[in-house]
Design a protein around this motif. Structure first.
Motif, PDB file in Angstrom:
ATOM      1  N   THR A  17       0.849  -1.198   0.000  1.00 52.50           N
ATOM      2  CA  THR A  17       0.000   0.000   0.000  1.00 52.50           C
ATOM      3  C   THR A  17       0.883   1.245   0.000  1.00 52.50           C
ATOM      4  O   THR A  17       0.628   2.202  -0.727  1.00 52.50           O
ATOM      5  CB  THR A  17      -0.858   0.053   1.295  1.00 52.50           C
ATOM      6  N   LEU A  18       1.910   1.209   0.838  1.00 50.91           N
ATOM      7  CA  LEU A  18       2.733   2.417   0.984  1.00 50.91           C
ATOM      8  C   LEU A  18       3.648   2.653  -0.215  1.00 50.91           C
ATOM      9  O   LEU A  18       3.919   3.796  -0.565  1.00 50.91           O
ATOM     10  CB  LEU A  18       3.593   2.311   2.258  1.00 50.91           C
ATOM     11  N   THR A  19       4.135   1.594  -0.814  1.00 46.28           N
ATOM     12  CA  THR A  19       5.115   1.817  -1.882  1.00 46.28           C
ATOM     13  C   THR A  19       4.479   1.833  -3.271  1.00 46.28           C
ATOM     14  O   THR A  19       4.899   2.589  -4.128  1.00 46.28           O
ATOM     15  CB  THR A  19       6.235   0.756  -1.859  1.00 46.28           C
ATOM     16  N   LYS A  20       3.437   1.041  -3.441  1.00 45.41           N
ATOM     17  CA  LYS A  20       2.864   0.941  -4.794  1.00 45.41           C
ATOM     18  C   LYS A  20       1.799   2.002  -5.051  1.00 45.41           C
ATOM     19  O   LYS A  20       1.709   2.546  -6.142  1.00 45.41           O
ATOM     20  CB  LYS A  20       2.258  -0.447  -5.018  1.00 45.41           C
ATOM     21  N   ALA A  21       0.973   2.285  -4.041  1.00 37.12           N
ATOM     22  CA  ALA A  21      -0.140   3.206  -4.286  1.00 37.12           C
ATOM     23  C   ALA A  21       0.324   4.650  -4.348  1.00 37.12           C
ATOM     24  O   ALA A  21      -0.392   5.529  -4.794  1.00 37.12           O
ATOM     25  CB  ALA A  21      -1.200   3.034  -3.205  1.00 37.12           C
ATOM     26  N   VAL A  22       1.537   4.895  -3.885  1.00 34.19           N
ATOM     27  CA  VAL A  22       2.017   6.272  -3.846  1.00 34.19           C
ATOM     28  C   VAL A  22       2.910   6.546  -5.066  1.00 34.19           C
ATOM     29  O   VAL A  22       3.891   5.843  -5.283  1.00 34.19           O
ATOM     30  CB  VAL A  22       2.806   6.512  -2.535  1.00 34.19           C
ATOM     31  N   PRO A  23       2.562   7.559  -5.853  1.00 34.11           N
ATOM     32  CA  PRO A  23       3.356   7.846  -7.058  1.00 34.11           C
ATOM     33  C   PRO A  23       4.615   8.634  -6.715  1.00 34.11           C
ATOM     34  O   PRO A  23       4.722   9.836  -6.996  1.00 34.11           O
ATOM     35  CB  PRO A  23       2.395   8.687  -7.899  1.00 34.11           C
ATOM     36  N   TRP A  24       5.586   7.954  -6.088  1.00 35.07           N
ATOM     37  CA  TRP A  24       6.729   8.630  -5.467  1.00 35.07           C
ATOM     38  C   TRP A  24       7.426   9.665  -6.339  1.00 35.07           C
ATOM     39  O   TRP A  24       7.842  10.717  -5.865  1.00 35.07           O
ATOM     40  CB  TRP A  24       7.743   7.596  -4.967  1.00 35.07           C
ATOM     41  N   GLY A  25       7.558   9.360  -7.611  1.00 31.70           N
ATOM     42  CA  GLY A  25       8.321  10.283  -8.462  1.00 31.70           C
ATOM     43  C   GLY A  25       7.500  11.455  -8.983  1.00 31.70           C
ATOM     44  O   GLY A  25       8.031  12.381  -9.597  1.00 31.70           O
ATOM     45  N   GLY A  26       6.191  11.421  -8.723  1.00 31.85           N
ATOM     46  CA  GLY A  26       5.295  12.400  -9.355  1.00 31.85           C
ATOM     47  C   GLY A  26       5.239  13.748  -8.661  1.00 31.85           C
ATOM     48  O   GLY A  26       6.115  14.109  -7.881  1.00 31.85           O
ATOM     49  N   ASP A  27       4.185  14.466  -8.947  1.00 29.65           N
ATOM     50  CA  ASP A  27       3.960  15.781  -8.361  1.00 29.65           C
ATOM     51  C   ASP A  27       3.871  15.657  -6.835  1.00 29.65           C
ATOM     52  O   ASP A  27       3.087  14.855  -6.317  1.00 29.65           O
ATOM     53  CB  ASP A  27       2.644  16.309  -8.951  1.00 29.65           C
ATOM     54  N   PRO A  28       4.680  16.437  -6.093  1.00 32.57           N
ATOM     55  CA  PRO A  28       4.740  16.276  -4.632  1.00 32.57           C
ATOM     56  C   PRO A  28       3.376  16.328  -3.947  1.00 32.57           C
ATOM     57  O   PRO A  28       3.112  15.524  -3.044  1.00 32.57           O
ATOM     58  CB  PRO A  28       5.619  17.439  -4.180  1.00 32.57           C
ATOM     59  N   GLU A  29       2.508  17.222  -4.366  1.00 32.49           N
ATOM     60  CA  GLU A  29       1.202  17.307  -3.702  1.00 32.49           C
ATOM     61  C   GLU A  29       0.380  16.042  -3.926  1.00 32.49           C
ATOM     62  O   GLU A  29      -0.335  15.584  -3.049  1.00 32.49           O
ATOM     63  CB  GLU A  29       0.431  18.552  -4.155  1.00 32.49           C
ATOM     64  N   GLU A  30       0.545  15.490  -5.124  1.00 27.73           N
ATOM     65  CA  GLU A  30      -0.181  14.255  -5.436  1.00 27.73           C
ATOM     66  C   GLU A  30       0.385  13.095  -4.593  1.00 27.73           C
ATOM     67  O   GLU A  30      -0.355  12.267  -4.076  1.00 27.73           O
ATOM     68  CB  GLU A  30      -0.015  13.954  -6.924  1.00 27.73           C
ATOM     69  N   VAL A  31       1.696  13.108  -4.457  1.00 31.62           N
ATOM     70  CA  VAL A  31       2.344  12.073  -3.640  1.00 31.62           C
ATOM     71  C   VAL A  31       1.793  12.139  -2.214  1.00 31.62           C
ATOM     72  O   VAL A  31       1.393  11.134  -1.629  1.00 31.62           O
ATOM     73  CB  VAL A  31       3.887  12.264  -3.603  1.00 31.62           C
ATOM     74  N   LEU A  32       1.745  13.365  -1.674  1.00 26.41           N
ATOM     75  CA  LEU A  32       1.304  13.519  -0.290  1.00 26.41           C
ATOM     76  C   LEU A  32      -0.155  13.113  -0.105  1.00 26.41           C
ATOM     77  O   LEU A  32      -0.526  12.535   0.915  1.00 26.41           O
ATOM     78  CB  LEU A  32       1.532  14.959   0.184  1.00 26.41           C
ATOM     79  N   GLU A  33      -0.949  13.401  -1.105  1.00 23.42           N
ATOM     80  CA  GLU A  33      -2.363  13.039  -1.013  1.00 23.42           C
ATOM     81  C   GLU A  33      -2.535  11.517  -0.989  1.00 23.42           C
ATOM     82  O   GLU A  33      -3.261  10.974  -0.150  1.00 23.42           O
ATOM     83  CB  GLU A  33      -3.103  13.629  -2.207  1.00 23.42           C
ATOM     84  N   GLU A  34      -1.840  10.846  -1.879  1.00 28.26           N
ATOM     85  CA  GLU A  34      -1.922   9.376  -1.907  1.00 28.26           C
ATOM     86  C   GLU A  34      -1.307   8.785  -0.637  1.00 28.26           C
ATOM     87  O   GLU A  34      -1.789   7.805  -0.099  1.00 28.26           O
ATOM     88  CB  GLU A  34      -1.211   8.805  -3.140  1.00 28.26           C
ATOM     89  N   LEU A  35      -0.235   9.418  -0.203  1.00 19.84           N
ATOM     90  CA  LEU A  35       0.444   8.938   1.008  1.00 19.84           C
ATOM     91  C   LEU A  35      -0.492   9.016   2.216  1.00 19.84           C
ATOM     92  O   LEU A  35      -0.529   8.115   3.056  1.00 19.84           O
ATOM     93  CB  LEU A  35       1.692   9.790   1.259  1.00 19.84           C
ATOM     94  N   GLU A  36      -1.269  10.086   2.256  1.00 20.45           N
ATOM     95  CA  GLU A  36      -2.216  10.254   3.365  1.00 20.45           C
ATOM     96  C   GLU A  36      -3.175   9.064   3.430  1.00 20.45           C
ATOM     97  O   GLU A  36      -3.352   8.461   4.487  1.00 20.45           O
ATOM     98  CB  GLU A  36      -2.987  11.564   3.175  1.00 20.45           C
ATOM     99  N   PHE A  37      -3.737   8.701   2.289  1.00 16.70           N
ATOM    100  CA  PHE A  37      -4.648   7.543   2.260  1.00 16.70           C
ATOM    101  C   PHE A  37      -3.914   6.276   2.684  1.00 16.70           C
ATOM    102  O   PHE A  37      -4.426   5.472   3.456  1.00 16.70           O
ATOM    103  CB  PHE A  37      -5.211   7.335   0.844  1.00 16.70           C
ATOM    104  N   ALA A  38      -2.707   6.111   2.154  1.00 19.06           N
ATOM    105  CA  ALA A  38      -1.956   4.880   2.405  1.00 19.06           C
ATOM    106  C   ALA A  38      -1.602   4.741   3.889  1.00 19.06           C
ATOM    107  O   ALA A  38      -1.715   3.654   4.455  1.00 19.06           O
ATOM    108  CB  ALA A  38      -0.686   4.849   1.557  1.00 19.06           C
ATOM    109  N   LEU A  39      -1.217   5.849   4.510  1.00 16.41           N
ATOM    110  CA  LEU A  39      -0.847   5.783   5.929  1.00 16.41           C
ATOM    111  C   LEU A  39      -2.062   5.460   6.794  1.00 16.41           C
ATOM    112  O   LEU A  39      -1.981   4.671   7.742  1.00 16.41           O
ATOM    113  CB  LEU A  39      -0.220   7.104   6.380  1.00 16.41           C
ATOM    114  N   ILE A  40      -3.187   6.060   6.459  1.00 20.17           N
ATOM    115  CA  ILE A  40      -4.400   5.795   7.234  1.00 20.17           C
ATOM    116  C   ILE A  40      -4.821   4.336   7.043  1.00 20.17           C
ATOM    117  O   ILE A  40      -5.164   3.647   8.001  1.00 20.17           O
ATOM    118  CB  ILE A  40      -5.515   6.801   6.874  1.00 20.17           C
TER     119      ILE A  40
END
Ligand code: GDP
Length: 304
Positions: A17-40
């Motif tokens: 969930t944390l590594t695949k669902a998050v578009p690490w290389g992409g737009d930082p705000e998008e990364v953070l948004e996906e990361l928020e879901f993944a962490l929860i």
């Protein structure tokens, strides 16, 4: 399988969930948004998730994954250490240190089935291998099998066990064991306790009494009170943990079954809400599957 592989295997779903669902290389705000879901989704909890996002933003780091790693490691340390780590600049321990219990008596608490007896056996072996003279007290006098199970472990590990017949007063047994430990000059005594849940109030009163009687037998003890918590029970386990903390004031937590179906983020709310360090983690049923907890290593397994 090495214990670290077992941990990684257990955390696979969370780490995906944390590594695949998050578009690490992409737009930082998008990364953070996906990361928020993944962490929860990983059970990190709302508050901690917001703090992590805040820290990642503040860090101004280009490498977002690295920034997240650091923020997660900090979340896995109790407040005091977290503050210290921040001040020193983040530097994970190069070498995993041995967990040195304070004092000589460790009171072990937790509900039935979490792996308490197995953990005590593993702890005994861990310290025995490090040259300590260890003693066990089979304080779960409520369950017929409770004492027998620890005695069996004692035979296997060559660690003496003090026990009493089923139904005996566990506080009296703890008193005798603490006296015996001091008289024999042994290094460590692990006191097992009952973990029946259906009569919760009585259990907590009983544990308080056990703790008091250890102090009476050997002033200043128990130096530690460790709670064993099953990682797969998630938030439920945490509610129970708070009850134990209210009753006997925990000084550490051991989280078991991280090789199972646990959501790996649950360690964050455990540390946050109890405010005590995680001492060891359990990743299987053999002795080497109990390992001193290292936040850096754990986050490595989560984000690999
Ligand atoms: P207690 O009732 O809390 O004393 O629990 P036990 O020590 O009897 O353990 C309950 C079950 O959990 C046993 O089958 C143990 O082998 C198992 N167990 C304990 N720790 C772990 C662990 O870290 N991982 C796994 N997979 N099983 C564990």
């Amino acid at each position: 399988m090495r214990w670290f592989d077992r941990l990684k295997q257990g955390l696979k779903k969370t780490s995906q969930t944390l590594t695949k669902a998050v578009p690490w290389g992409g737009d930082p705000e998008e990364v953070l948004e996906e990361l928020e879901f993944a962490l929860i989704a990983a059970d990190v909890g709302l508050e901690a998730t917001q703090e992590i996002l805040g820290e990642v933003r503040e860090s101004g780091k280009r490498d977002l994954r690295e920034a997240v790693k650091q923020a997660l490691v900090l979340q896995l340390e109790p407040d005091a250490r977290r503050a210290k780590l921040r001040k020193l600049g983040f530097k994970p321990d190069a070498k995993k240190s041995t967990v040195e219990p304070k004092g000589h008596v460790v009171l072990m608490v937790g509900v039935n089935g979490v792996g308490k007896t197995t953990t005590i056996a593993k702890l005994g072996q861990y310290y025995k291998e490090r040259g300590k003279r260890v003693l066990f007290a089979a304080g779960d006098t409520f369950r017929a099998a409770g004492g027998a199970q620890l005695e069996l472990w004692g035979e296997r590990t060559g660690i003496p066990v003090i026990s009493a017949p089923e139904g005996s007063d566990p506080a009296a047994l703890a008193f005798d064991a603490a006296k015996a430990r001091a008289a024999r000059g042994m290094d460590l005594l692990f006191v097992d306790t009952a973990g029946r849940l259906h009569t919760k109030h009585n259990l907590m009163e009983e544990l308080k009494k056990v703790k008091r009687s250890i102090a009476k037998a050997d002033p200043g003890e128990p130096g530690e009170v460790w709670l064993v918590l099953d990682a797969t029970t998630g938030q439920n386990g945490l509610e129970q943990a708070k009850k134990f903390d209210e009753a006997v004031e925990l000084s550490g937590v051991i989280v078991t079954k991280l090789d199972g179906t646990a959501k790996g983020g649950v360690l964050v709310p455990i540390v946050r809400e109890l405010g005590v360090p995680i001492k060891f983690i359990g990743v299987g049923e053999s002795a080497e599957d109990l390992q001193p907890f290292d936040a850096g290593e754990y986050v490595e397994a989560l984000l690999s």
